[in-house]
Structures are given as C-alpha cells and as structure tokens.
Motif scaffolding. Structure first.
Motif, PDB file in Angstrom:
ATOM      1  N   ASP A 230       0.811  -1.228   0.000  1.00 40.43           N
ATOM      2  CA  ASP A 230       0.000   0.000   0.000  1.00 40.43           C
ATOM      3  C   ASP A 230       0.844   1.279   0.000  1.00 40.43           C
ATOM      4  O   ASP A 230       0.368   2.334   0.411  1.00 40.43           O
ATOM      5  CB  ASP A 230      -0.972   0.016   1.189  1.00 40.43           C
ATOM      6  CG  ASP A 230      -1.973  -1.122   1.112  1.00 40.43           C
ATOM      7  OD1 ASP A 230      -2.376  -1.465  -0.018  1.00 40.43           O
ATOM      8  OD2 ASP A 230      -2.334  -1.673   2.173  1.00 40.43           O
ATOM      9  N   VAL A 231       2.083   1.209  -0.459  1.00 41.22           N
ATOM     10  CA  VAL A 231       2.922   2.402  -0.585  1.00 41.22           C
ATOM     11  C   VAL A 231       2.725   2.967  -1.982  1.00 41.22           C
ATOM     12  O   VAL A 231       2.960   2.283  -2.977  1.00 41.22           O
ATOM     13  CB  VAL A 231       4.413   2.074  -0.331  1.00 41.22           C
ATOM     14  CG1 VAL A 231       5.290   3.278  -0.638  1.00 41.22           C
ATOM     15  CG2 VAL A 231       4.619   1.612   1.097  1.00 41.22           C
ATOM     16  N   CYS A 232       2.275   4.203  -2.037  1.00 46.09           N
ATOM     17  CA  CYS A 232       2.007   4.882  -3.302  1.00 46.09           C
ATOM     18  C   CYS A 232       3.239   5.678  -3.709  1.00 46.09           C
ATOM     19  O   CYS A 232       3.910   6.256  -2.863  1.00 46.09           O
ATOM     20  CB  CYS A 232       0.811   5.820  -3.122  1.00 46.09           C
ATOM     21  SG  CYS A 232       0.297   6.626  -4.632  1.00 46.09           S
ATOM     22  N   GLY A 233       3.529   5.702  -5.010  1.00 46.10           N
ATOM     23  CA  GLY A 233       4.656   6.506  -5.448  1.00 46.10           C
ATOM     24  C   GLY A 233       5.165   6.143  -6.825  1.00 46.10           C
ATOM     25  O   GLY A 233       4.514   5.445  -7.590  1.00 46.10           O
ATOM     26  N   VAL A 234       6.362   6.650  -7.103  1.00 45.58           N
ATOM     27  CA  VAL A 234       7.047   6.376  -8.359  1.00 45.58           C
ATOM     28  C   VAL A 234       7.997   5.210  -8.099  1.00 45.58           C
ATOM     29  O   VAL A 234       8.822   5.269  -7.198  1.00 45.58           O
ATOM     30  CB  VAL A 234       7.839   7.603  -8.856  1.00 45.58           C
ATOM     31  CG1 VAL A 234       8.555   7.298 -10.161  1.00 45.58           C
ATOM     32  CG2 VAL A 234       6.922   8.803  -9.017  1.00 45.58           C
ATOM     33  N   VAL A 235       7.822   4.159  -8.863  1.00 43.46           N
ATOM     34  CA  VAL A 235       8.635   2.956  -8.703  1.00 43.46           C
ATOM     35  C   VAL A 235       9.346   2.663 -10.016  1.00 43.46           C
ATOM     36  O   VAL A 235       9.017   3.228 -11.053  1.00 43.46           O
ATOM     37  CB  VAL A 235       7.773   1.744  -8.285  1.00 43.46           C
ATOM     38  CG1 VAL A 235       7.248   1.903  -6.879  1.00 43.46           C
ATOM     39  CG2 VAL A 235       6.628   1.542  -9.252  1.00 43.46           C
TER      40      VAL A 235
ATOM     41  N   ILE B 273      13.110  -0.530  -7.207  1.00 47.56           N
ATOM     42  CA  ILE B 273      13.295   0.577  -6.277  1.00 47.56           C
ATOM     43  C   ILE B 273      12.024   1.416  -6.162  1.00 47.56           C
ATOM     44  O   ILE B 273      11.237   1.516  -7.100  1.00 47.56           O
ATOM     45  CB  ILE B 273      14.457   1.504  -6.701  1.00 47.56           C
ATOM     46  CG1 ILE B 273      14.300   1.971  -8.151  1.00 47.56           C
ATOM     47  CG2 ILE B 273      15.797   0.844  -6.485  1.00 47.56           C
ATOM     48  CD1 ILE B 273      15.329   2.960  -8.612  1.00 47.56           C
ATOM     49  N   LEU B 274      11.847   1.987  -4.981  1.00 47.98           N
ATOM     50  CA  LEU B 274      10.827   3.014  -4.762  1.00 47.98           C
ATOM     51  C   LEU B 274      11.566   4.333  -4.882  1.00 47.98           C
ATOM     52  O   LEU B 274      12.380   4.677  -4.028  1.00 47.98           O
ATOM     53  CB  LEU B 274      10.179   2.875  -3.388  1.00 47.98           C
ATOM     54  CG  LEU B 274       9.206   3.980  -3.010  1.00 47.98           C
ATOM     55  CD1 LEU B 274       7.976   3.938  -3.916  1.00 47.98           C
ATOM     56  CD2 LEU B 274       8.794   3.873  -1.562  1.00 47.98           C
ATOM     57  N   ILE B 275      11.327   5.055  -5.959  1.00 53.89           N
ATOM     58  CA  ILE B 275      12.075   6.278  -6.230  1.00 53.89           C
ATOM     59  C   ILE B 275      11.538   7.439  -5.399  1.00 53.89           C
ATOM     60  O   ILE B 275      12.295   8.138  -4.728  1.00 53.89           O
ATOM     61  CB  ILE B 275      12.024   6.623  -7.735  1.00 53.89           C
ATOM     62  CG1 ILE B 275      12.645   5.462  -8.538  1.00 53.89           C
ATOM     63  CG2 ILE B 275      12.751   7.925  -8.018  1.00 53.89           C
ATOM     64  CD1 ILE B 275      12.443   5.559 -10.025  1.00 53.89           C
TER      65      ILE B 275
END
Length: 161
Positions: A63-68, A130-132
């Motif tokens: 549930d981590v939102c972001g640019v991956v 990676i989670l950028i």
C-alpha cells in the motif's frame, strides 16, 4: 623622475587587490558551473538514494504509493543501465506483477527485457526494484514521474510498456 612614495604604496595596494579579485573570480567560475547542475544532481541523487525493494523487505512496501521502477545491473557499463519507471498505489503488488510479467514473457515490456537480458547474457536476479519517490496519492506520483522523466531525459533510455 621617480614617483612619490605615496603613489607607489597606492599602486602596490591596488595590485594586491587586483590579484586577490582575479583569484576570487577564477574560483567563483567553477562554483557557478557546478551550481548550474544542482537541479539535475538533486534528482540523480534522489534516484541513487531510492529505497531498494528486495524479497526480504517487500512486505514493507504494501500500500505504498509513489514512483517505482527498476534498473538492471550491467557489469562494466556504468553509463547505460536499462531502466523502467512507473507509478503505483501498491509498490509490493507492482513488483510482483512486473516479476510475473517478465517471467511469463507475453507483453511488449517483458519481451524487450528478456531479449536484452539474453543479448547481454545476464540473468533475472540482476534486476533491482526501487521506490524512487513516495507520494500521498497517485496524482502526485504521476506528476513526480513526469517531472523526473523530463529533468533526467530518461524517455529515450527506458524500456517501453
């Protein structure tokens, strides 16, 4: 005809000041050149300091939102590391889906990756996820992705989906 002593002192003082200002200007030129790269370096350093997603810590990205994204470690080739950047609302699920997609080899992205891996004789464990950038919502993630792609000019270096 000799100059008076006060004139010589003024000439010496002005000469020392001129030399000091020229040395200061010389070193300032290097600082200006390096500061023009600050915005690009900020993003590059952000990518370098990204959080790596491994099998050991994958559950922390649920549930981590972001640019991956992912990049592929290539031995002896620091300039070109194949990459892919995307947005997600669940980084854990995204990594699982991309892994499955590459393994099944039935999409354009997976075919590009597998072809590239075979050409370079590299195996799948060289792919680093990676989670950028971690964001609060998907809209913010999309904005960050667009900004990152533009500033680092990554569109021409990425695999395509």
């Amino acid at each position: 005809m000799a100059l008076p002593i006060w004139a010589l002192i003024i000439i010496i003082i002005l000469t020392v000041l001129g030399i000091g200002l020229s040395i200061w200007g010389f070193f300032s030129a290097f600082k200006l050149n390096s500061s023009s790269k600050d915005a690009r370096e900020k993003n590059i350093n952000g990518v370098v300091r990204s959080k790596r997603i491994t099998q050991k810590n994958i559950n922390t990205f649920k549930d981590v939102c972001g640019v991956v994204g992912f990049f592929i470690n290539t031995p002896g080739d620091d300039f070109f590391k194949p990459i892919f950047i995307d947005t997600t609302t669940d980084a854990q699920q995204w990594v699982s889906e991309i892994n499955n997609e590459i393994t099944e080899n039935n999409t354009q992205l997976s075919k590009q990756i597998n072809t590239w891996l075979k050409e370079k004789e590299i195996n799948l464990n060289k792919i680093n996820f990676i989670l950028i950038i971690k964001t609060n919502n998907i809209e913010e993630a999309i904005e960050q992705e667009i900004e990152l792609l533009d500033e680092l000019n990554l569109n021409k270096r990425m695999f395509e989906r």
